[in-house]
Every structure is written in structure tokens, then in C-alpha cells.
Design a protein around this motif. Structure first.
Motif, PDB file in Angstrom:
ATOM      1  N   ASP A 191      50.855  45.082  34.154  1.00 48.92           N
ATOM      2  CA  ASP A 191      50.710  45.101  32.830  1.00 48.92           C
ATOM      3  C   ASP A 191      50.607  43.781  32.741  1.00 48.92           C
ATOM      4  OD1 ASP A 191      52.721  43.703  32.901  1.00 48.92           O
ATOM      5  OD2 ASP A 191      53.661  44.936  31.123  1.00 48.92           O
ATOM      6  N   ASP A 192      49.845  42.645  33.630  1.00 51.93           N
ATOM      7  CA  ASP A 192      50.114  41.369  33.982  1.00 51.93           C
ATOM      8  C   ASP A 192      48.145  40.713  32.936  1.00 51.93           C
ATOM      9  OD1 ASP A 192      52.073  39.861  35.311  1.00 51.93           O
ATOM     10  OD2 ASP A 192      51.976  41.250  35.674  1.00 51.93           O
ATOM     11  N   VAL A 193      47.862  39.599  32.707  1.00 52.98           N
ATOM     12  CA  VAL A 193      47.225  38.890  32.170  1.00 52.98           C
ATOM     13  C   VAL A 193      46.027  37.830  32.904  1.00 52.98           C
ATOM     14  CG1 VAL A 193      46.566  38.041  29.922  1.00 52.98           C
ATOM     15  CG2 VAL A 193      48.590  39.179  29.585  1.00 52.98           C
ATOM     16  N   GLY A 235      42.947  42.548  50.896  1.00 57.27           N
ATOM     17  CA  GLY A 235      43.479  43.748  51.110  1.00 57.27           C
ATOM     18  C   GLY A 235      44.563  43.790  50.637  1.00 57.27           C
ATOM     19  N   ARG A 236      45.484  42.496  50.612  1.00 54.77           N
ATOM     20  CA  ARG A 236      46.674  42.364  50.699  1.00 54.77           C
ATOM     21  C   ARG A 236      46.618  42.429  49.034  1.00 54.77           C
ATOM     22  NH1 ARG A 236      48.643  37.604  53.894  1.00 54.77           N
ATOM     23  NH2 ARG A 236      49.057  38.404  55.998  1.00 54.77           N
ATOM     24  N   ALA A 237      45.826  41.682  47.865  1.00 55.87           N
ATOM     25  CA  ALA A 237      45.859  42.065  46.565  1.00 55.87           C
ATOM     26  C   ALA A 237      45.476  43.716  46.342  1.00 55.87           C
ATOM     27  CB  ALA A 237      44.695  40.982  46.541  1.00 55.87           C
ATOM     28  N   VAL A 238      44.565  43.752  46.739  1.00 57.35           N
ATOM     29  CA  VAL A 238      44.503  45.003  46.065  1.00 57.35           C
ATOM     30  C   VAL A 238      45.720  45.726  46.233  1.00 57.35           C
ATOM     31  CG1 VAL A 238      43.409  47.047  46.877  1.00 57.35           C
ATOM     32  CG2 VAL A 238      42.046  45.395  46.717  1.00 57.35           C
ATOM     33  N   GLY A 244      52.269  47.043  41.840  1.00 59.03           N
ATOM     34  CA  GLY A 244      52.821  46.041  40.923  1.00 59.03           C
ATOM     35  C   GLY A 244      53.802  45.029  41.084  1.00 59.03           C
ATOM     36  N   ARG A 245      53.303  44.950  41.927  1.00 59.20           N
ATOM     37  CA  ARG A 245      53.801  43.018  42.562  1.00 59.20           C
ATOM     38  C   ARG A 245      52.751  41.926  41.921  1.00 59.20           C
ATOM     39  NH1 ARG A 245      54.837  44.438  48.727  1.00 59.20           N
ATOM     40  NH2 ARG A 245      56.178  42.617  48.595  1.00 59.20           N
ATOM     41  N   PRO A 246      52.629  41.955  40.751  1.00 58.29           N
ATOM     42  CA  PRO A 246      51.913  40.479  40.140  1.00 58.29           C
ATOM     43  C   PRO A 246      52.214  39.112  41.416  1.00 58.29           C
ATOM     44  CG  PRO A 246      53.817  41.286  38.825  1.00 58.29           C
ATOM     45  CD  PRO A 246      54.185  42.123  39.169  1.00 58.29           C
ATOM     46  N   ALA A 247      53.545  38.808  41.664  1.00 63.16           N
ATOM     47  CA  ALA A 247      53.857  37.621  42.275  1.00 63.16           C
ATOM     48  C   ALA A 247      53.111  37.786  42.797  1.00 63.16           C
ATOM     49  CB  ALA A 247      55.678  37.680  42.474  1.00 63.16           C
ATOM     50  N   GLY A 284      50.160  32.527  40.348  1.00 63.98           N
ATOM     51  CA  GLY A 284      48.988  32.524  40.672  1.00 63.98           C
ATOM     52  C   GLY A 284      47.523  31.727  40.336  1.00 63.98           C
ATOM     53  N   ALA A 285      46.869  31.549  40.914  1.00 62.72           N
ATOM     54  CA  ALA A 285      45.283  30.573  40.320  1.00 62.72           C
ATOM     55  C   ALA A 285      44.350  29.781  41.428  1.00 62.72           C
ATOM     56  CB  ALA A 285      45.690  29.689  39.098  1.00 62.72           C
TER      57      ALA A 285
END
Length: 333
Positions: A191-193, A235-238, A244-247, A284-285
């Protein structure tokens, strides 16, 4: 496709057609998507463009001036001229694909809030809005496939070889995972932004593509290495997005920024904004879009999103938008 239909001086449809589209941001997958890698894209529904198409007052047979095109705001003459040239080609493609034709000149106006040259899909959004406006004007029902094909045709004319992710994302209602012309909605467990920060400097997709292609030609295996690393990160990001692992998702974004930086596609200003977002507590950015300018995309928790946005603005971003993963809109700061 059958013969072109001449609908006379007042084609069937309406007195005006209205079309709308919105911005997008690439979360991961820039450049590699052209070579078959997947890309994760985010729609930005509140950054919109509206096109209005209508009829002129003279016959196209009586004048070479068969199109009146307007863009409000402070667009330069060169920008308007280039947009008008691209629009004429898009109209020709629309008429050829749908069989619509009129001897009456067209008037087309664009009004939007998507800044050009920022990696936010402004050219694709403009094209989609125009295509939908023309469909309304001529009374044509377009499938999504036909709309995509027409926008993609315009994108190829504008940028050279376009992957298709922009053409699809500017009409999407949810994040999408795009690969080789097909897309699906990924599972979302966060539920991050996402915060989109405009550096104030326009990039150039065509120049960035040329720069990267030249690098690939200079070193054996460079393209394969770039694409493999990009594919792994997407692939990892998806997976992290679904779990639910935003970090971890944010770490993939930062790693992708390094990939873009190493390829010479970032800038000092963009790098400074990335550092500011990370220092403010974002997960992250990264740079988003083709590169050599444009926007930074940061991922933050709802609790820290305001702080990250404030630090990005303090570090030189000229404006920023917050796009909740679980929401449908964005809010400018």
C-alpha cells in the motif's frame, strides 16, 4: 482493410469528438523492454490530456490548410510545428485504418497537464487522446487493439523503434507488466506510494536510445548484459510487489538506477534527486523514462511519503506527484 470511405463534407458522427488519456511512469524496464525484457509501468491518472476534434469551415479541396491545430500554454512555435506535423501523419493513419475520410478540414486542440520530455508518456498520451477524439468525431467504434496500434504507429514516428509500453500504459487503469506487445496486471501486495519528481530538465528518448545503441555496438556482449540484468531486476520487483515487500522492491529500483547511471543515461541533477529521496527514507529511487533528464521515481511508505516529497522539492525538483499503489489518482505538490 477495405476501400477508403468518402463521407462527404459532414461525416457521420458528431460535431465534435473528445478524447482523453493520462501519463505513465516506468517503474523498471527502460530500454531493455525494446529488446524483449519485461517492463513494469504505472499509470498516473490525474496527469491528463484532453483532445477535441471538430470540423473547419472550408473544403479540403479548396485549400492546402486542411488542419487547424492548437496547443494552449507557452509551447514554442517549434514544438507546435513538430506536433502539428506528427498529428497530420496520425490523422492519415487513422483514416487509412478506419476508412474515415472527409473533404472538410479538421480542427484539433490539445489541452493537457503532462510535461513533455519528462519520461511521462506525453507523446503517447497526446496521440491516444487524438485517436479517441477522431473516433468520436467520425462515429467510429475502436477496439483497444486498434487504438493501441494507431498510438504505436505515432510513437514509432516520434521516437523510432518504440516498445509499445507507453502506448498501452497511457490508457491503463492499473499498473501493468508489459512484454513484447502484451500486458497483464501484476499482483499488488503493497500500500506504498510512488512519488514522481520532475527535475525541470527535459530528456530525449531518441538521443538516449542512440547513445545506448552506440555503447552496445562498441562492446561485445554489452547489450546481452544490460538486458539480462534488467530482466532479473524486473522479475524480482514483480515478485516483491506481489509479496508486499516494499523495501526489496525499492532496492530493485535503486539497482536499476545504477544500471541506467552506468550506461550514461542519468545526469548529475537526477542523481542528486535520487540521493535526496534515499536520504529522506524512501525504499528506493531511480530515473524514470528514457533518460538524459526527466523525472525521478521514488517509493515510500504512506508515513514517509510527505517527508520524501519535501526533500525532493528542497533538492531541486520543480514539482512532484504522489501516486498511491492502492489508489487511483495522484496529487501534485
Amino acid at each position: 482493410m477495405g476501400a477508403t470511405e468518402d463521407l462527404g463534407t459532414r461525416p457521420a458522427g458528431g460535431t465534435a469528438g473528445i478524447g482523453r488519456a493520462h501519463a505513465k511512469a516506468i517503474v523498471l524496464g527502460e530500454h531493455a523492454v525494446v529488446y524483449g525484457s519485461p517492463a513494469l509501468a504505472l499509470p498516473i491518472p490525474e496527469l491528463t490530456v484532453t483532445a477535441r476534434a471538430g470540423w473547419g469551415t472550408r473544403s479540403r479541396d479548396d485549400s492546402d490548410d486542411d488542419l487547424s491545430f492548437t496547443m494552449p500554454g507557452s509551447a514554442s512555435r517549434a514544438v507546435v510545428a513538430q506536433a502539428s506535423h506528427s498529428l497530420r501523419r496520425l490523422i492519415n493513419a487513422f483514416e487509412a485504418r478506419t476508412g474515415a475520410h472527409s473533404r472538410t478540414p479538421l480542427t484539433v486542440g490539445l489541452n493537457g497537464a503532462i510535461p513533455p520530455g519528462r519520461g511521462l508518456g506525453s507523446s503517447a498520451a497526446n496521440s491516444r487522446a487524438v485517436v479517441l477524439a477522431l473516433a468520436g468525431l467520425f462515429g467510429r467504434e475502436l477496439t483497444e487493439d486498434v487504438a493501441f496500434d494507431l498510438v504505436q504507429t505515432a510513437e514509432n514516428m516520434t521516437h523510432g523503434r518504440a516498445s509499445g509500453v507507453d502506448a498501452m500504459a497511457v490508457g491503463a487503469s492499473a499498473p501493468l507488466l508489459f512484454q513484447q506487445g502484451r500486458a497483464r496486471t501484476p499482483a499488488i501486495g503493497c500500500d506504498d506510494v510512488f512519488i514522481v519528481a520532475d527535475s525541470g530538465t527535459a530528456g530525449s528518448t531518441k538521443e538516449a536510445v542512440g547513445l545506448l545503441r552506440a555503447q552496445f555496438g562498441q562492446r561485445t556482449g554489452a547489450r546481452e548484459t544490460f538486458v539480462q540484468r534488467a530482466t532479473l531486476l524486473v522479475g524480482r520487483a514483480v515478485r516483491y510487489l506481489a509479496e508486499g515487500r516494499p523495501a526489496e522492491l525499492g532496492a530493485c529500483m535503486t539497482d536499476y538506477h545504477e544500471l541506467m547511471h552506468e550506461a550514461g543515461l542519468s545526469t548529475d541533477r537526477i542523481d542528486a534527486l535520487v540521493r535526496a529521496a534515499l536520504a529522506a527514507g524512501s525504499h528506493g529511487a531511480k530515473i524514470t523514462g528514457g533518460g538524459l533528464g526527466g523525472c525521478v521515481l521514488a517509493l515510500a511508505s504512506p508515513r514517509t511519503a510527505g517527508q520524501v516529497t519535501g526533500q525532493l522539492l528542497a533538492a531541486g525538483a520543480v514539482r512532484a506527484w504522489a501516486v498511491p499503489l492502492m489508489g487511483t489518482g495522484s496529487h501534485e505538490r
